[in-house]
Design a protein around this motif. Structure first.
Motif, PDB file in Angstrom:
ATOM      1  N   GLY A  88      -2.142   4.210   8.088  1.00 42.76           N
ATOM      2  CA  GLY A  88      -1.617   3.992   6.758  1.00 42.76           C
ATOM      3  C   GLY A  88      -1.814   2.605   6.194  1.00 42.76           C
ATOM      4  O   GLY A  88      -1.163   2.223   5.250  1.00 42.76           O
ATOM      5  N   SER A  89      -2.727   1.816   6.781  1.00 42.13           N
ATOM      6  CA  SER A  89      -2.968   0.488   6.251  1.00 42.13           C
ATOM      7  C   SER A  89      -4.453   0.315   5.979  1.00 42.13           C
ATOM      8  O   SER A  89      -5.278   1.113   6.414  1.00 42.13           O
ATOM      9  CB  SER A  89      -2.492  -0.586   7.229  1.00 42.13           C
TER      10      SER A  89
ATOM     11  N   ILE B  36      -7.542  -5.260  -9.432  1.00 39.26           N
ATOM     12  CA  ILE B  36      -6.740  -5.248  -8.199  1.00 39.26           C
ATOM     13  C   ILE B  36      -5.577  -4.284  -8.352  1.00 39.26           C
ATOM     14  O   ILE B  36      -5.279  -3.496  -7.456  1.00 39.26           O
ATOM     15  CB  ILE B  36      -6.245  -6.661  -7.854  1.00 39.26           C
ATOM     16  N   TRP B  37      -4.905  -4.329  -9.500  1.00 40.98           N
ATOM     17  CA  TRP B  37      -3.758  -3.440  -9.699  1.00 40.98           C
ATOM     18  C   TRP B  37      -4.175  -1.971  -9.586  1.00 40.98           C
ATOM     19  O   TRP B  37      -3.509  -1.183  -8.934  1.00 40.98           O
ATOM     20  CB  TRP B  37      -3.087  -3.690 -11.050  1.00 40.98           C
ATOM     21  N   ILE B  38      -5.290  -1.602 -10.201  1.00 36.66           N
ATOM     22  CA  ILE B  38      -5.745  -0.215 -10.142  1.00 36.66           C
ATOM     23  C   ILE B  38      -5.966   0.207  -8.687  1.00 36.66           C
ATOM     24  O   ILE B  38      -5.519   1.267  -8.264  1.00 36.66           O
ATOM     25  CB  ILE B  38      -7.027  -0.012 -10.985  1.00 36.66           C
ATOM     26  N   ALA B  39      -6.646  -0.629  -7.920  1.00 37.69           N
ATOM     27  CA  ALA B  39      -6.929  -0.278  -6.523  1.00 37.69           C
ATOM     28  C   ALA B  39      -5.656  -0.222  -5.687  1.00 37.69           C
ATOM     29  O   ALA B  39      -5.428   0.739  -4.942  1.00 37.69           O
ATOM     30  CB  ALA B  39      -7.911  -1.277  -5.918  1.00 37.69           C
ATOM     31  N   VAL B  40      -4.808  -1.230  -5.810  1.00 40.66           N
ATOM     32  CA  VAL B  40      -3.567  -1.272  -5.025  1.00 40.66           C
ATOM     33  C   VAL B  40      -2.686  -0.084  -5.380  1.00 40.66           C
ATOM     34  O   VAL B  40      -2.164   0.613  -4.502  1.00 40.66           O
ATOM     35  CB  VAL B  40      -2.832  -2.616  -5.236  1.00 40.66           C
ATOM     36  N   ASP B  41      -2.523   0.175  -6.664  1.00 44.92           N
ATOM     37  CA  ASP B  41      -1.686   1.290  -7.098  1.00 44.92           C
ATOM     38  C   ASP B  41      -2.253   2.622  -6.605  1.00 44.92           C
ATOM     39  O   ASP B  41      -1.509   3.480  -6.128  1.00 44.92           O
ATOM     40  CB  ASP B  41      -1.553   1.295  -8.622  1.00 44.92           C
ATOM     41  N   PHE B  42      -3.552   2.789  -6.696  1.00 45.49           N
ATOM     42  CA  PHE B  42      -4.181   4.029  -6.244  1.00 45.49           C
ATOM     43  C   PHE B  42      -3.943   4.247  -4.749  1.00 45.49           C
ATOM     44  O   PHE B  42      -3.535   5.334  -4.332  1.00 45.49           O
ATOM     45  CB  PHE B  42      -5.683   4.004  -6.542  1.00 45.49           C
TER      46      PHE B  42
ATOM     47  N   TYR C  18      -1.628   2.907  -2.762  1.00 46.58           N
ATOM     48  CA  TYR C  18      -0.211   3.102  -2.433  1.00 46.58           C
ATOM     49  C   TYR C  18       0.351   4.402  -3.004  1.00 46.58           C
ATOM     50  O   TYR C  18       1.013   5.165  -2.310  1.00 46.58           O
ATOM     51  CB  TYR C  18       0.646   1.938  -2.949  1.00 46.58           C
ATOM     52  N   MET C  19       0.099   4.663  -4.274  1.00 43.95           N
ATOM     53  CA  MET C  19       0.780   5.762  -4.954  1.00 43.95           C
ATOM     54  C   MET C  19       0.066   7.111  -4.796  1.00 43.95           C
ATOM     55  O   MET C  19       0.720   8.142  -4.774  1.00 43.95           O
ATOM     56  CB  MET C  19       0.942   5.436  -6.443  1.00 43.95           C
TER      57      MET C  19
ATOM     58  N   VAL D 209      -2.842 -12.501   4.005  1.00 41.38           N
ATOM     59  CA  VAL D 209      -1.927 -12.154   2.924  1.00 41.38           C
ATOM     60  C   VAL D 209      -1.690 -10.656   3.050  1.00 41.38           C
ATOM     61  O   VAL D 209      -2.636  -9.878   3.123  1.00 41.38           O
ATOM     62  CB  VAL D 209      -2.529 -12.528   1.554  1.00 41.38           C
ATOM     63  N   VAL D 210      -0.419 -10.244   3.106  1.00 35.57           N
ATOM     64  CA  VAL D 210      -0.075  -8.857   3.409  1.00 35.57           C
ATOM     65  C   VAL D 210       0.887  -8.301   2.357  1.00 35.57           C
ATOM     66  O   VAL D 210       1.766  -9.002   1.863  1.00 35.57           O
ATOM     67  CB  VAL D 210       0.568  -8.756   4.816  1.00 35.57           C
ATOM     68  N   SER D 211       0.695  -7.025   2.055  1.00 38.02           N
ATOM     69  CA  SER D 211       1.581  -6.309   1.152  1.00 38.02           C
ATOM     70  C   SER D 211       2.019  -5.028   1.851  1.00 38.02           C
ATOM     71  O   SER D 211       1.241  -4.418   2.582  1.00 38.02           O
ATOM     72  CB  SER D 211       0.831  -5.963  -0.135  1.00 38.02           C
ATOM     73  N   THR D 212       3.244  -4.638   1.622  1.00 37.18           N
ATOM     74  CA  THR D 212       3.702  -3.332   2.079  1.00 37.18           C
ATOM     75  C   THR D 212       3.963  -2.477   0.848  1.00 37.18           C
ATOM     76  O   THR D 212       4.100  -2.991  -0.262  1.00 37.18           O
ATOM     77  CB  THR D 212       4.998  -3.437   2.901  1.00 37.18           C
ATOM     78  N   ARG D 213       4.044  -1.194   1.071  1.00 36.66           N
ATOM     79  CA  ARG D 213       4.351  -0.297  -0.048  1.00 36.66           C
ATOM     80  C   ARG D 213       5.682  -0.701  -0.676  1.00 36.66           C
ATOM     81  O   ARG D 213       5.824  -0.732  -1.901  1.00 36.66           O
ATOM     82  CB  ARG D 213       4.389   1.153   0.437  1.00 36.66           C
ATOM     83  N   ALA D 214       6.663  -1.066   0.157  1.00 37.69           N
ATOM     84  CA  ALA D 214       7.983  -1.466  -0.346  1.00 37.69           C
ATOM     85  C   ALA D 214       7.893  -2.732  -1.189  1.00 37.69           C
ATOM     86  O   ALA D 214       8.489  -2.812  -2.270  1.00 37.69           O
ATOM     87  CB  ALA D 214       8.953  -1.664   0.821  1.00 37.69           C
ATOM     88  N   SER D 215       7.133  -3.741  -0.736  1.00 34.85           N
ATOM     89  CA  SER D 215       7.022  -4.982  -1.520  1.00 34.85           C
ATOM     90  C   SER D 215       6.275  -4.729  -2.821  1.00 34.85           C
ATOM     91  O   SER D 215       6.595  -5.317  -3.857  1.00 34.85           O
ATOM     92  CB  SER D 215       6.361  -6.100  -0.710  1.00 34.85           C
ATOM     93  N   TYR D 216       5.287  -3.829  -2.782  1.00 33.59           N
ATOM     94  CA  TYR D 216       4.576  -3.488  -4.005  1.00 33.59           C
ATOM     95  C   TYR D 216       5.492  -2.760  -4.980  1.00 33.59           C
ATOM     96  O   TYR D 216       5.504  -3.055  -6.175  1.00 33.59           O
ATOM     97  CB  TYR D 216       3.335  -2.645  -3.710  1.00 33.59           C
TER      98      TYR D 216
END
Length: 178
Positions: A57-58, A80-86, A88-89, A129-136
């Protein structure tokens, strides 16, 4: 593209053979390259690698804007937002990471705005630099609001995924494309 090379983890020039080996490596269900096109011009790319749905899942994400006219524009944030959102969501990714050169303050600020956190403060020239679904998710509403303000065309406020199902795509992506 010396400005791109100067921000990479490795800035050595590679041979055609090395490049072909890299192309073969990324031609898999775990690696995706999205070309960023604006007004019919290729201005950069997003790379997402090590994506293994339903197992870890990462994934690891990177953006490269080679057209310097767009480095300070809204396009890196929107891309970046489009890719990250895609990821994660739509695909259920639980975490994303990237490696950033410490001197690349523009990328660091952009990553932090979207919810990424600096994970190491060592002496290395690079940092994770790390992001989790929760932080996003904590930042998502704010990011969407700003992206909508940056993109005046309301028809562009909804991301649509286009493509053709393929054996080189993850099953989860093929389902979205079907």
């Amino acid at each position: 593209m010396p400005h791109v090379r100067s921000q990479l983890v490795t800035d050595e020039i590679i041979s055609p053979e090395m490049q072909e080996k890299w192309f073969q490596k990324i031609n898999s269900k775990e690696h995706y390259v999205f070309v960023i096109i604006y007004k019919q011009k290729k201005i950069g790319l997003l790379s997402v690698k090590d994506f293994v749905p339903n197992i870890q899942g990462s994934c690891t994400a990177s953006i490269f804007i080679w057209n310097t006219d767009y480095l300070s524009s809204r396009l890196p944030l929107l891309s970046i937002w489009i890719a990250v959102d895609f990821f994660y969501m739509q695909l259920g990714t639980t975490s994303m990471k990237t490696v950033v050169k410490r001197t690349n303050t523009r990328a660091i600020r952009l990553d932090q705005f979207i919810g990424f956190e600096i994970m190491d403060e060592g002496d290395s020239e690079y940092m994770s630099v790390v992001s989790t679904r929760a932080s996003y998710l904590q930042k998502r509403a704010e990011v969407i609001a700003i992206c909508k303000r940056l993109c005046k065309d309301e028809t562009a406020h909804h991301v649509k995924v286009y493509g053709v199902p393929s054996i080189t795509l993850a099953d989860e992506i093929n389902k979205i494309l079907s």
